[in-house]
Write an enzyme that holds these catalytic residues in place. Structure first.
Site, short mmCIF file in Angstrom:
data_model
loop_
_atom_site.label_atom_id
_atom_site.label_comp_id
_atom_site.label_asym_id
_atom_site.label_seq_id
_atom_site.Cartn_x
_atom_site.Cartn_y
_atom_site.Cartn_z
N LYS A 23 0.86 -1.20 0.00
CA LYS A 23 0.00 0.00 0.00
C LYS A 23 0.88 1.23 0.00
O LYS A 23 2.03 1.18 0.46
CB LYS A 23 -0.88 0.01 1.25
CG LYS A 23 -2.13 0.85 1.10
CD LYS A 23 -3.18 0.12 0.28
CE LYS A 23 -4.46 0.92 0.12
NZ LYS A 23 -5.50 0.12 -0.52
P1 NAD Z 1 -13.05 7.73 -3.13
O1 NAD Z 1 -12.09 8.80 -2.80
O2 NAD Z 1 -13.52 7.58 -4.53
O3 NAD Z 1 -14.36 7.89 -2.22
C1 NAD Z 1 -14.33 7.98 -0.84
C2 NAD Z 1 -15.68 8.53 -0.39
O4 NAD Z 1 -15.72 8.55 1.03
C3 NAD Z 1 -15.94 9.96 -0.85
O5 NAD Z 1 -17.30 10.08 -1.20
C4 NAD Z 1 -15.64 10.78 0.39
O6 NAD Z 1 -16.31 12.03 0.42
C5 NAD Z 1 -16.14 9.84 1.45
N1 NAD Z 1 -15.60 10.13 2.77
C6 NAD Z 1 -14.36 10.53 3.13
N2 NAD Z 1 -14.29 10.70 4.46
C7 NAD Z 1 -15.50 10.37 4.95
C8 NAD Z 1 -16.05 10.33 6.25
N3 NAD Z 1 -15.34 10.68 7.32
N4 NAD Z 1 -17.34 9.93 6.37
C9 NAD Z 1 -18.06 9.56 5.29
N5 NAD Z 1 -17.60 9.61 4.05
C10 NAD Z 1 -16.34 10.00 3.88
O7 NAD Z 1 -12.40 6.39 -2.58
P2 NAD Z 1 -12.75 4.90 -2.96
O8 NAD Z 1 -11.77 4.44 -3.97
O9 NAD Z 1 -14.21 4.77 -3.22
O10 NAD Z 1 -12.35 4.14 -1.60
C11 NAD Z 1 -13.26 4.05 -0.51
C12 NAD Z 1 -12.83 2.90 0.38
O11 NAD Z 1 -12.79 1.71 -0.40
C13 NAD Z 1 -11.43 3.05 0.99
O12 NAD Z 1 -11.42 2.44 2.26
C14 NAD Z 1 -10.57 2.24 0.04
O13 NAD Z 1 -9.38 1.79 0.66
C15 NAD Z 1 -11.52 1.11 -0.28
N6 NAD Z 1 -11.20 0.40 -1.52
C16 NAD Z 1 -11.16 1.03 -2.72
C17 NAD Z 1 -10.89 0.29 -3.87
C18 NAD Z 1 -10.90 0.92 -5.23
O14 NAD Z 1 -10.78 0.17 -6.21
N7 NAD Z 1 -11.09 2.21 -5.36
C19 NAD Z 1 -10.60 -1.07 -3.76
C20 NAD Z 1 -10.67 -1.68 -2.52
C21 NAD Z 1 -10.97 -0.94 -1.40
#
Ligand code: NAD
Length: 429
Positions: free
Chosen positions: A119
């Site tokens: 990561k």
């Molecule tokens: P992103 O940046 O596209 O979206 C994150 C969302 O969470 C945004 O809408 C943001 O406003 C919101 N957010 C941030 N802080 C917040 C809070 N305190 N309360 C509520 N909402 C909040 O990110 P993403 O890629 O969608 O990732 C989200 C989660 O999924 C993370 O934990 C990431 O590690 C995990 N993840 C992502 C992927 C991927 O392919 N993008 C894969 C596996 C896991």
């Protein structure tokens, strides 16, 4: 002039900060107990192999220079190259990146990918930077970690606040440094640069495939189920739309500015338009505003935490009303809450399984990039579905066999696989 470290940090949005790596090791230990793992193997697997921290300067639009801190951690390279996203967030710390790297090792093993976990992260609030500044930051961070990444070594991908454009800058910077185009160095690239069909939606899609399987085991009809999603970003927004596509009523969604709740269901297309116009889902007409913590306790059958860590804990686990919790986010549930959900019969699909669709299609993208041979969307989605369904069956049967929750069950299978690699390869020299 060089100003102080990482000044582009928004002090208002600071996530609560238990040491996430301790949480990851605690979860690991529970599964290691089930496997009766010896001490030396526990020690080996509960450490990250490589941790790189870089402090690097970035020229800002006004001519000033700011120094930012970034990390790249590789947990275990036994199964193959390491793999894991890069996040830009003001609360990024080394222990958090370590935890996320360790979870990546288990996640790849749960779905049977030939990868170890890694990561990366930079401590920055990207919303306070211009596109030009973000590009400068990404290119310098990439350059500084470039000796540790590569198509056969360690392959980054998008995570919180990074996207296909970020991956394009990383791919270009790495390629400039090695002197040839190396699309296999990152996944989550734009399609035109060797990205995969279906990668952008893969995490949300995989999560919904997982929910479909889980619903069958508890006789939950998703077409009459209510869904709540925390986080309306890549994972959350796609998962919400796909749940709506299955007939589920999506009653609440949120982002970092707050949440919205409409018991009769949200018009997700209108919510997207509102978010694009105002920058947030909050204030959407036709729904009540709720806080992010209220949102987790709303009446629903399916809850998808898809934002950040540490959202479900001993203080709110009893108030959660969902029957299925699918962890779109990494690390949203603390160990005490895991125990409460298990006792209450809530079926929690852990992050290392529920959001593994992203890394699975990243793997597909990497294979396509290494062979310079693209697949169709239908091929990608069909293979993803098969992997998510088979993995659910395997994790669920381990849970039943050992009478443990789904997280420990997923870890048991994953650790067992990595232990096999470790034993067969032996300890060098
Ligand atoms: P992103 O940046 O596209 O979206 C994150 C969302 O969470 C945004 O809408 C943001 O406003 C919101 N957010 C941030 N802080 C917040 C809070 N305190 N309360 C509520 N909402 C909040 O990110 P993403 O890629 O969608 O990732 C989200 C989660 O999924 C993370 O934990 C990431 O590690 C995990 N993840 C992502 C992927 C991927 O392919 N993008 C894969 C596996 C896991």
């Amino acid at each position: 002039m060089v100003s102080s470290v990482a000044t582009a940090i928004d002090p208002e949005i600071q996530a609560p900060a238990p040491d996430l790596f301790e949480v990851a090791v605690q979860q690991f230990s529970l599964a290691a107990d089930v496997l009766n793992l010896e001490d030396s193997m526990r020690q080996l697997l509960s450490h990250c192999q490589r941790e790189l921290t870089v402090n690097f300067p970035v020229e800002m639009d006004d001519g000033s220079v700011q120094v930012f801190t970034g990390h790249r951690v590789q947990h275990n390279s036994g199964p193959g190259p390491t793999k894991g996203g890069i996040r830009y967030h003001q609360s990024v710390t080394l222990p958090e990146v370590r935890a996320l790297a360790m979870w990546m090792t288990w996640k790849c093993a749960v779905v049977g990918l030939p990868y170890g976990g890694a990561k990366g992260g930079v401590t920055v609030n990207p919303k306070l930077l211009s596109q030009g500044e973000l590009q400068n930051l990404t290119r310098r961070y990439t350059s500084d970690i470039s000796f540790a990444i590569g198509p056969n070594q360690d392959i980054p991908a998008p995570d919180v606040n990074t996207n296909p454009q970020t991956m394009a800058w990383i791919m270009d910077t790495y390629s400039m440094n090695v002197g040839y185009s190396a699309p296999g160095v990152v996944t989550g690239k734009p399609l035109a640069l060797g990205g995969s069909e279906g990668r952008f939606e893969a995490t949300g899609r995989g999560c919904v495939y997982a929910i479909e399987e889980a619903a069958k085991t508890i006789d939950l009809d998703l077409s009459s189920a209510r869904t709540v999603v925390q986080g309306f970003g890549n994972v959350g927004a796609i998962a919400a739309e796909l749940m709506a596509g299955l007939g589920s009523t999506v009653v609440a969604v949120s982002d970092s500015s707050g949440g919205i709740y409409a018991p009769g269901g949200l018009d997700l297309r209108a919510v997207r338009v509102h978010k694009r116009r105002t920058g947030s889902v909050a204030g959407f007409r036709g729904a009540d505003d709720v806080t992010n913590s209220e949102l987790l306790e709303l009446p629903c059958e399916v809850l998808i935490p898809a934002a950040l860590e540490c959202q479900l804990h001993a203080g709110n686990a009893d108030a959660v009303r969902a029957r299925i919790i699918a962890e779109g986010a990494n690390g949203p549930t603390m160990p005490e809450a895991d125990a409460i959900f298990y006792d209450r019969g809530v079926l929690l699909l852990p992050d290392i399984f529920a959001n593994a669709g992203g890394v699975t299609v990243s793997y597909f993208e990497w294979v396509q990039s290494m062979q310079w041979y693209p697949w169709t969307l239908e091929e990608v989605n069909a293979r993803l579905q098969t992997i998510m369904h088979n993995s659910f069956t395997a994790v669920h049967s381990t849970a039943v066999e050992h009478r443990v929750n789904m997280r420990t069950a997923a870890l048991v299978g994953a650790i067992d696989r990595v232990v096999d690699f470790t034993r067969l390869r032996g300890i060098f020299p």
